[in-house]
Design a protein around this motif. Structure first.
Motif, mmCIF file in Angstrom:
data_model
loop_
_atom_site.group_PDB
_atom_site.id
_atom_site.type_symbol
_atom_site.label_atom_id
_atom_site.label_comp_id
_atom_site.label_asym_id
_atom_site.label_seq_id
_atom_site.Cartn_x
_atom_site.Cartn_y
_atom_site.Cartn_z
ATOM 1 N N ILE A 198 -8.378 -6.079 -3.643
ATOM 2 C CA ILE A 198 -7.280 -6.474 -4.517
ATOM 3 C C ILE A 198 -7.461 -5.780 -5.860
ATOM 4 C CG2 ILE A 198 -6.756 -8.628 -3.331
ATOM 5 C CD1 ILE A 198 -8.418 -10.100 -5.394
ATOM 6 N N ASP A 199 -6.417 -5.764 -6.659
ATOM 7 C CA ASP A 199 -6.380 -4.959 -7.877
ATOM 8 C C ASP A 199 -7.539 -5.183 -8.834
ATOM 9 O OD1 ASP A 199 -4.111 -3.649 -7.055
ATOM 10 O OD2 ASP A 199 -2.755 -4.983 -8.138
ATOM 11 N N ASP A 200 -8.002 -6.415 -9.007
ATOM 12 C CA ASP A 200 -9.025 -6.662 -10.019
ATOM 13 C C ASP A 200 -10.450 -6.574 -9.490
ATOM 14 O OD1 ASP A 200 -8.925 -8.979 -8.522
ATOM 15 O OD2 ASP A 200 -8.871 -10.329 -10.242
ATOM 16 N N GLU A 201 -10.631 -6.157 -8.246
ATOM 17 C CA GLU A 201 -11.978 -6.018 -7.705
ATOM 18 C C GLU A 201 -12.616 -4.721 -8.181
ATOM 19 O OE1 GLU A 201 -12.940 -7.906 -3.688
ATOM 20 O OE2 GLU A 201 -10.912 -7.104 -3.434
ATOM 21 N N PRO A 202 -13.942 -4.683 -8.225
ATOM 22 C CA PRO A 202 -14.628 -3.447 -8.632
ATOM 23 C C PRO A 202 -14.193 -2.254 -7.772
ATOM 24 C CG PRO A 202 -16.178 -5.248 -8.379
ATOM 25 C CD PRO A 202 -14.855 -5.736 -7.866
ATOM 26 N N ASP A 203 -14.302 -1.094 -8.362
ATOM 27 C CA ASP A 203 -13.849 0.137 -7.721
ATOM 28 C C ASP A 203 -14.881 0.620 -6.701
ATOM 29 O OD1 ASP A 203 -11.945 2.030 -7.358
ATOM 30 O OD2 ASP A 203 -12.448 3.196 -9.121
ATOM 31 N N GLN A 204 -14.829 0.100 -5.484
ATOM 32 C CA GLN A 204 -15.782 0.472 -4.453
ATOM 33 C C GLN A 204 -15.116 0.896 -3.139
ATOM 34 O OE1 GLN A 204 -17.997 -2.753 -2.810
ATOM 35 N NE2 GLN A 204 -16.425 -4.244 -3.273
ATOM 36 N N PRO A 205 -13.939 1.499 -3.202
ATOM 37 C CA PRO A 205 -13.292 1.812 -1.929
ATOM 38 C C PRO A 205 -13.961 2.970 -1.198
ATOM 39 C CG PRO A 205 -12.063 2.771 -3.723
ATOM 40 C CD PRO A 205 -13.155 1.929 -4.341
ATOM 41 N N GLY A 206 -13.838 2.948 0.120
ATOM 42 C CA GLY A 206 -14.233 4.085 0.932
ATOM 43 C C GLY A 206 -13.017 4.941 1.221
ATOM 44 N N THR A 207 -11.834 4.319 1.139
ATOM 45 C CA THR A 207 -10.573 5.015 1.382
ATOM 46 C C THR A 207 -9.514 4.416 0.466
ATOM 47 O OG1 THR A 207 -11.170 5.330 3.711
ATOM 48 C CG2 THR A 207 -8.876 5.653 3.152
ATOM 49 N N ALA A 208 -8.607 5.259 -0.014
ATOM 50 C CA ALA A 208 -7.506 4.793 -0.859
ATOM 51 C C ALA A 208 -6.305 5.690 -0.610
ATOM 52 C CB ALA A 208 -7.909 4.841 -2.326
ATOM 53 N N ILE A 209 -5.146 5.220 -1.033
ATOM 54 C CA ILE A 209 -3.933 6.030 -0.907
ATOM 55 C C ILE A 209 -3.298 6.161 -2.287
ATOM 56 C CG2 ILE A 209 -2.362 4.126 -0.387
ATOM 57 C CD1 ILE A 209 -1.096 6.060 1.745
ATOM 58 N N VAL A 210 -2.780 7.357 -2.555
ATOM 59 C CA VAL A 210 -2.042 7.616 -3.791
ATOM 60 C C VAL A 210 -0.696 8.206 -3.407
ATOM 61 C CG1 VAL A 210 -4.074 7.929 -5.253
ATOM 62 C CG2 VAL A 210 -3.093 9.909 -4.083
ATOM 63 N N GLY A 211 0.287 8.010 -4.260
ATOM 64 C CA GLY A 211 1.610 8.541 -3.962
ATOM 65 C C GLY A 211 2.363 8.930 -5.213
ATOM 66 N N ARG A 212 3.220 9.896 -5.051
ATOM 67 C CA ARG A 212 4.136 10.288 -6.113
ATOM 68 C C ARG A 212 5.398 10.800 -5.446
ATOM 69 N NH1 ARG A 212 3.334 13.649 -11.666
ATOM 70 N NH2 ARG A 212 5.556 13.780 -12.113
ATOM 71 N N ASP A 213 6.549 10.289 -5.895
ATOM 72 C CA ASP A 213 7.834 10.610 -5.277
ATOM 73 C C ASP A 213 7.752 10.259 -3.790
ATOM 74 O OD1 ASP A 213 8.666 11.494 -7.815
ATOM 75 O OD2 ASP A 213 7.940 13.520 -7.410
ATOM 76 N N ALA A 214 8.031 11.179 -2.881
ATOM 77 C CA ALA A 214 8.018 10.885 -1.449
ATOM 78 C C ALA A 214 6.714 11.309 -0.777
ATOM 79 C CB ALA A 214 9.190 11.575 -0.765
ATOM 80 N N VAL A 215 5.692 11.663 -1.570
ATOM 81 C CA VAL A 215 4.446 12.189 -1.014
ATOM 82 C C VAL A 215 3.334 11.155 -1.125
ATOM 83 C CG1 VAL A 215 2.659 13.954 -1.334
ATOM 84 C CG2 VAL A 215 5.066 14.562 -1.539
ATOM 85 N N GLN A 216 2.553 11.024 -0.058
ATOM 86 C CA GLN A 216 1.364 10.186 -0.074
ATOM 87 C C GLN A 216 0.170 11.016 0.356
ATOM 88 O OE1 GLN A 216 2.302 6.961 2.623
ATOM 89 N NE2 GLN A 216 2.893 5.645 0.918
ATOM 90 N N ILE A 217 -0.980 10.743 -0.240
ATOM 91 C CA ILE A 217 -2.227 11.391 0.129
ATOM 92 C C ILE A 217 -3.266 10.298 0.316
ATOM 93 C CG2 ILE A 217 -4.059 12.978 -0.592
ATOM 94 C CD1 ILE A 217 -1.944 14.358 -2.375
ATOM 95 N N ILE A 218 -3.994 10.368 1.414
ATOM 96 C CA ILE A 218 -5.085 9.434 1.675
ATOM 97 C C ILE A 218 -6.376 10.113 1.214
ATOM 98 C CG2 ILE A 218 -6.381 8.195 3.447
ATOM 99 C CD1 ILE A 218 -3.744 8.161 5.085
ATOM 100 N N LEU A 219 -7.210 9.384 0.486
ATOM 101 C CA LEU A 219 -8.491 9.886 0.003
ATOM 102 C C LEU A 219 -9.594 9.115 0.711
ATOM 103 C CD1 LEU A 219 -7.526 9.711 -3.764
ATOM 104 C CD2 LEU A 219 -7.488 11.762 -2.314
#
Length: 138
Positions: free
Chosen positions: A49-70
């Motif tokens: 959830i948003d307020d949890e520490p930054d420990q992801p193994g995977t995340a998604i970002v998007g801008r306009d109609a594009v998404q990128i999985i990290l």
């Protein structure tokens, strides 16, 4: 572009393998102006959830109609493509079609902890094709 239900593959999200998801999120959001979406913790096997520490193994970002999985992964960084299909039956049909034609299967279709029915294949260069649909009915 609106998906045509008669066509199985309707979207592609590149999955970039990175040394640090936290650093990549900062770059994509603060420098490139992308929005951060969901974050998945490998250690906890769940979405953060948003307020949890930054420990992801995977995340998604998007801008306009594009998404990128990290995806954070040590070692060699090959490209991963995420192909979206409409149904789990289409995942199975593509699995059968592609294995009949000699595709190298990395992982057969299975329901993932995040709720997608997904298979993974390798292309001749070692790049990974992830094909998934909602796991409804599986």
């Amino acid at each position: 572009m609106h998906p045509n239900n008669s066509e199985a593959i309707f979207d592609c999200r590149p999955n970039l393998l990175v040394d640090s998801v936290a650093a990549s999120l900062r770059f994509y959001v603060q420098v490139l102006g992308f929005r951060a979406g969901w974050r998945w913790s490998d250690a906890e096997g769940r979405f953060l959830i948003d307020d949890e520490p930054d420990q992801p193994g995977t995340a998604i970002v998007g801008r306009d109609a594009v998404q990128i999985i990290l995806t954070q992964k040590p070692g060699e960084h090959t490209t991963w493509l995420h192909l979206d299909v409409h149904t789990a039956d289409q995942v199975d049909a593509l699995f059968q079609e592609w294995t009949d034609r000699g595709a190298r299967v990395a992982e057969p279709p299975v329901v993932r902890p995040w709720g997608n029915y997904e298979m993974r294949l390798h292309d001749p260069d070692g790049n990974v094709l992830r094909v998934s649909a909602p796991a409804t009915g599986r």
